[in-house]
Design a protein around this motif. Structure first.
Motif, PDB file in Angstrom:
ATOM      1  N   CYS A 112       0.830  -1.198   0.000  1.00  0.00           N
ATOM      2  CA  CYS A 112       0.000   0.000   0.000  1.00  0.00           C
ATOM      3  C   CYS A 112       0.868   1.252   0.000  1.00  0.00           C
ATOM      4  O   CYS A 112       2.060   1.193   0.291  1.00  0.00           O
ATOM      5  N   GLU A 172      -3.841   3.760  -0.459  1.00  0.00           N
ATOM      6  CA  GLU A 172      -4.094   3.033  -1.698  1.00  0.00           C
ATOM      7  C   GLU A 172      -3.497   1.637  -1.573  1.00  0.00           C
ATOM      8  O   GLU A 172      -2.303   1.486  -1.349  1.00  0.00           O
ATOM      9  N   LEU A 180      -2.529  -1.789  -3.307  1.00  0.00           N
ATOM     10  CA  LEU A 180      -2.131  -2.172  -4.659  1.00  0.00           C
ATOM     11  C   LEU A 180      -2.506  -3.605  -4.992  1.00  0.00           C
ATOM     12  O   LEU A 180      -2.396  -4.493  -4.143  1.00  0.00           O
ATOM     13  N   LEU A 201       1.756   6.093  -8.924  1.00  0.00           N
ATOM     14  CA  LEU A 201       0.395   5.609  -8.692  1.00  0.00           C
ATOM     15  C   LEU A 201      -0.513   6.048  -9.842  1.00  0.00           C
ATOM     16  O   LEU A 201      -0.198   6.994 -10.561  1.00  0.00           O
ATOM     17  N   THR A 237      -5.022   0.216  -8.091  1.00  0.00           N
ATOM     18  CA  THR A 237      -5.125   0.487  -6.662  1.00  0.00           C
ATOM     19  C   THR A 237      -6.590   0.655  -6.279  1.00  0.00           C
ATOM     20  O   THR A 237      -7.435   1.007  -7.101  1.00  0.00           O
ATOM     21  N   LYS A 263      -8.455   2.936  -3.547  1.00  0.00           N
ATOM     22  CA  LYS A 263      -8.142   4.096  -2.724  1.00  0.00           C
ATOM     23  C   LYS A 263      -9.196   4.305  -1.644  1.00  0.00           C
ATOM     24  O   LYS A 263     -10.396   4.223  -1.900  1.00  0.00           O
TER      25      LYS A 263
END
Length: 177
Positions: A43, A102, A104, A136, A173, A175
């Motif tokens: 993350c 976020e 991943l 990102l 991602t 979020k």
């Protein structure tokens, strides 16, 4: 005052708050891991000012710790106090920051840059000299794949023209605020 909408940002905020107060995260790390965070995942934790300016961003592209809970705690503290682009977050600033986390997806090696889209995918680029950069997805102002690649190469210190002999991975991602 920052109000967490999710367990992800609540964990990040509590870790930063504990570190500001005690120079440690031992208390939060000793608590029961929330079920949602009891899985391995990488993350990024991003801090922004109340005016939307970046204030810190640190993360991992592969899981480093035994679960996402510890990953968030360590990345939150690193973003607040050890991001070399900024000074250490102060108690006064803590009440005004906006935190996002976020999570991943596992990075996927791509064969062609047509598989990238900066509005959907983040990207990781590495060269034969162990230089690696990451960006990102959905970064404001990054509209094209060429921009995405240029920024990542600059961050990584990759000076070669083109993308020959570079490894490029993409990831998505999720979020949380």
């Amino acid at each position: 005052m920052f109000i967490s909408k999710t367990i992800y940002t609540k964990t990040a905020f509590e870790a930063i708050n504990e570190y500001i107060s005690n120079n440690s995260t031992n208390i939060i790390k000793s608590q029961t891991v929330p079920a949602l965070l009891n899985r391995q995942s990488s993350c990024f934790v991003t801090l922004k000012t109340d005016t939307g300016e970046l204030r810190g961003c640190i993360g991992t592209i592969k899981p480093v710790y035994k679960n996402l809970y510890i990953e968030i705690i360590n990345n939150a503290v690193s973003a607040a106090f050890f991001d070399s682009r900024f000074g250490k977050l102060t108690k006064k600033e803590l009440g005004k920051i906006i935190i996002s986390v976020e999570v991943l997806s596992p990075p996927e090696l791509i064969k062609d840059i047509s598989m990238l889209n900066p509005k959907v995918y983040g990207a990781i680029i590495s060269d034969n000299y162990n230089r690696r950069g990451v960006l990102l997805p959905k970064i404001e102002g990054v509209e094209t794949v060429d921009e995405q690649i240029r920024i990542i190469k600059r961050k990584a210190g990759i000076i070669q023209n083109g993308i020959d002999n570079l490894e490029i991975y993409r990831f998505k991602t999720e979020k949380f605020y």
